[in-house]
Design a protein around this motif. Sequence first.
Motif, mmCIF file in Angstrom:
data_model
loop_
_atom_site.group_PDB
_atom_site.id
_atom_site.type_symbol
_atom_site.label_atom_id
_atom_site.label_comp_id
_atom_site.label_asym_id
_atom_site.label_seq_id
_atom_site.Cartn_x
_atom_site.Cartn_y
_atom_site.Cartn_z
ATOM 1 N N GLY A 76 0.814 -1.218 0.000
ATOM 2 C CA GLY A 76 0.000 0.000 0.000
ATOM 3 C C GLY A 76 0.843 1.263 0.000
ATOM 4 O O GLY A 76 1.951 1.278 0.530
ATOM 5 N N GLU A 77 0.302 2.331 -0.586
ATOM 6 C CA GLU A 77 1.010 3.619 -0.594
ATOM 7 C C GLU A 77 0.976 4.275 0.777
ATOM 8 O O GLU A 77 1.862 5.036 1.142
ATOM 9 N N ASP A 81 -1.610 -0.541 8.752
ATOM 10 C CA ASP A 81 -2.661 -0.387 9.751
ATOM 11 C C ASP A 81 -2.137 -0.930 11.090
ATOM 12 O O ASP A 81 -1.953 -2.131 11.250
ATOM 13 N N HIS A 109 -6.831 1.116 0.843
ATOM 14 C CA HIS A 109 -6.449 2.473 0.443
ATOM 15 C C HIS A 109 -7.513 3.435 0.939
ATOM 16 O O HIS A 109 -8.709 3.152 0.823
ATOM 17 N N ASP A 110 -7.108 4.574 1.486
ATOM 18 C CA ASP A 110 -8.047 5.544 2.070
ATOM 19 C C ASP A 110 -9.009 4.844 3.015
ATOM 20 O O ASP A 110 -10.214 5.083 2.985
ATOM 21 N N SER A 111 -8.502 3.932 3.807
ATOM 22 C CA SER A 111 -9.232 3.196 4.847
ATOM 23 C C SER A 111 -10.277 2.214 4.304
ATOM 24 O O SER A 111 -10.950 1.557 5.069
ATOM 25 N N ALA A 112 -10.413 2.080 2.997
ATOM 26 C CA ALA A 112 -11.313 1.053 2.475
ATOM 27 C C ALA A 112 -10.506 -0.219 2.192
ATOM 28 O O ALA A 112 -9.458 -0.167 1.554
ATOM 29 N N PHE A 113 -10.999 -1.331 2.700
ATOM 30 C CA PHE A 113 -10.342 -2.620 2.449
ATOM 31 C C PHE A 113 -11.051 -3.295 1.278
ATOM 32 O O PHE A 113 -12.264 -3.509 1.311
ATOM 33 N N LEU A 114 -10.300 -3.643 0.229
ATOM 34 C CA LEU A 114 -10.919 -4.083 -1.016
ATOM 35 C C LEU A 114 -10.960 -5.608 -1.168
ATOM 36 O O LEU A 114 -11.507 -6.132 -2.130
ATOM 37 N N GLN B 5 -2.546 4.576 -6.354
ATOM 38 C CA GLN B 5 -3.571 3.677 -5.812
ATOM 39 C C GLN B 5 -4.927 4.363 -5.661
ATOM 40 O O GLN B 5 -5.967 3.697 -5.649
ATOM 41 N N ARG B 9 -8.027 2.526 -7.219
ATOM 42 C CA ARG B 9 -9.162 2.199 -6.356
ATOM 43 C C ARG B 9 -10.469 2.783 -6.889
ATOM 44 O O ARG B 9 -11.508 2.124 -6.888
ATOM 45 N N LEU B 12 -11.731 0.771 -9.623
ATOM 46 C CA LEU B 12 -12.136 -0.567 -9.189
ATOM 47 C C LEU B 12 -13.585 -0.612 -8.749
ATOM 48 O O LEU B 12 -14.332 -1.537 -9.062
ATOM 49 N N VAL B 42 -12.946 -7.985 -6.622
ATOM 50 C CA VAL B 42 -13.397 -7.180 -5.492
ATOM 51 C C VAL B 42 -14.903 -7.361 -5.299
ATOM 52 O O VAL B 42 -15.376 -7.678 -4.202
ATOM 53 N N LEU B 46 -16.478 -9.577 -2.103
ATOM 54 C CA LEU B 46 -17.249 -8.860 -1.084
ATOM 55 C C LEU B 46 -18.710 -9.301 -1.087
ATOM 56 O O LEU B 46 -19.348 -9.397 -0.030
ATOM 57 N N PRO B 78 -17.914 0.177 1.776
ATOM 58 C CA PRO B 78 -16.820 -0.791 1.621
ATOM 59 C C PRO B 78 -16.247 -1.129 2.996
ATOM 60 O O PRO B 78 -16.364 -0.329 3.920
ATOM 61 N N PRO B 79 -15.658 -2.315 3.143
ATOM 62 C CA PRO B 79 -15.134 -2.699 4.445
ATOM 63 C C PRO B 79 -14.114 -1.675 4.946
ATOM 64 O O PRO B 79 -13.347 -1.139 4.154
ATOM 65 N N ARG B 80 -14.118 -1.427 6.230
ATOM 66 C CA ARG B 80 -13.135 -0.530 6.848
ATOM 67 C C ARG B 80 -12.068 -1.324 7.579
ATOM 68 O O ARG B 80 -11.220 -0.751 8.258
ATOM 69 N N SER B 81 -12.178 -2.641 7.507
ATOM 70 C CA SER B 81 -11.244 -3.503 8.228
ATOM 71 C C SER B 81 -10.998 -4.731 7.364
ATOM 72 O O SER B 81 -11.877 -5.175 6.633
ATOM 73 N N PRO B 82 -9.783 -5.297 7.451
ATOM 74 C CA PRO B 82 -9.525 -6.537 6.708
ATOM 75 C C PRO B 82 -10.194 -7.764 7.338
ATOM 76 O O PRO B 82 -10.024 -8.865 6.829
#
Lengths: 286, 249
Positions: A76-77, A81, A109-114, B5, B9, B12, B42, B46, B78-82
């Motif tokens: 990531g750029e 986390d 990226h920008d707190s969104a997990f893809l 990115q 993104r 995407l 993606v 999801l 979109p998810p905020r956590s992995p």
Amino acid sequence: MLDATTHRFACLPDAPGVGYKPQHFTEIVNDAGPVAWLEIHAENYMGDGGRPIAQLRHLSERFAFSVHGVGLSIGGEGPLDSEHLARLRHLVGWLDPASFSEHLAWSTHDSAFLNDLLPLPYTEASLARVAEHVDEVQEVVGRRMLLENPSSYLTFEESTLAETEFLREIAKRTGCGLLLDVNNVFVSATNLGTDPVSYIDAFPLELVGEIHLGGHDDDEDDHGAPLLIDNHGREVADPVWSLFEYTISQSGPKPSLIEWDNDVPEWPVLKAEASRAASVLETANA
Amino acid sequence: MTVDQTTFRKALLDPDAARPDGLNDGRGQPAGRRFDVYRNNVAVSLTEALEVGFPVIRKLVGQDNFKLLASAYLRLHPPRSPLMMHFGADMPSFLAEFEPARQIGYLPDVARLELAIRESYHAADAEPISPAELEALSPEALTGASVRLAPSLRLVRSPWPIFSIWRFNVEEGAQSPKMAAEDVFVSRPNLDPVPRPLPSGGAEFITALLTGATFGDAMDKASEASRNFDLPVVLTLLVEMKTLIEIGG
């Protein structure tokens, strides 16, 4: 860079492992066949308790484990986390797995997990960033990690380094090991019109702590060129087995994992794939 | 030509956006639909995570509608956590506002119940007290005692028959739902979360216990809410469901 005298080296057995799926719990306990170790996706075991953790505790008494992260976004750029790093540190801390690995890719990226492993250009700038991130991971998690080569569907015009050079340099700067996904090598080479054997020849095999094998799907691009999709949804393809045999003939036996994450089959099917990997590894031992 | 990115993104998550320039096929041609592999990965991964998390919502709206709904959801939230185990937390409020689903008033509360079940599944383990420990207490001691409840406990209150709707969609031969308000509590007696409907006053009773009230005070709250509050029934349920983990003065 982590001091080589203080970190624990990966010590998975040079034998087949499988990606662990909860539906196989009972059969793995009763009849693991040639499967000597298990790999989990770290993120699925970051809850506070319940069945996932209970199964893991039980299985970890019998099997060596590999913790394989899919969400750290090392490529990531933005910064890593820190909450997620702390969760990894916690999991690796209590499970004490034989190996910990992550991907050369980004996903946040920008707190969104893809939820996908996204590609990055191979430049001096991205190299410096990834190396910093790997250093940070190894510092926080407290052990050496393995970094996995991605499967590629496209390339960046701005790239100035070959992937093998990039990975070799990351390992050199950080002391990390590498995870060689042979299916990814085949998928990328087919998709980008390069030679998979040359890739293996250029890869620093002495740094490989683990090999991945998985299935892919077939598609085509706009020009009718083959486009293979790395979906871990079927048996390992024959040319990937050949490339695995070649790799093992060059590297000697390595811990080798069957990854099957989508349309997960019955245990005997997965076990048969592991047996096939076992026979390749035995040839190298002979 | 560089592709950062942020650009990657944006393209995407927006299927109508132009694909980024500066990507090629390894042979000098523009990447074209190769970029769509990532778009597809993606969206599909999801959507699958939502299907796993909301099997009853999916059954209620049908597979095709669920895909549309998921496609809108994952772009808005979109998810905020992995951790995919947390993905979908905004589903109740989303369903309350998503135009094609708004007509179905009970969907948000069914989604809340499915979230509660998922949270319970991943909650911390805890050792329950034995029925004997509870029986050993005199009525006076019980009235003055407070209790710690299992981390896997969740409470969902609804003006809709959400437990009946949920059960009708997961259990073969379950009774069809009849219009009624239902309060549901979820607990994990073993490793599987079990939702159970609460008798009237039960939700007030548990809510009071959760805020640290003694049994006596919780009973008062429950009796205020319902004249028919039946303490033994609710206590038996809490013990069976292994929800009481520590009892003290």
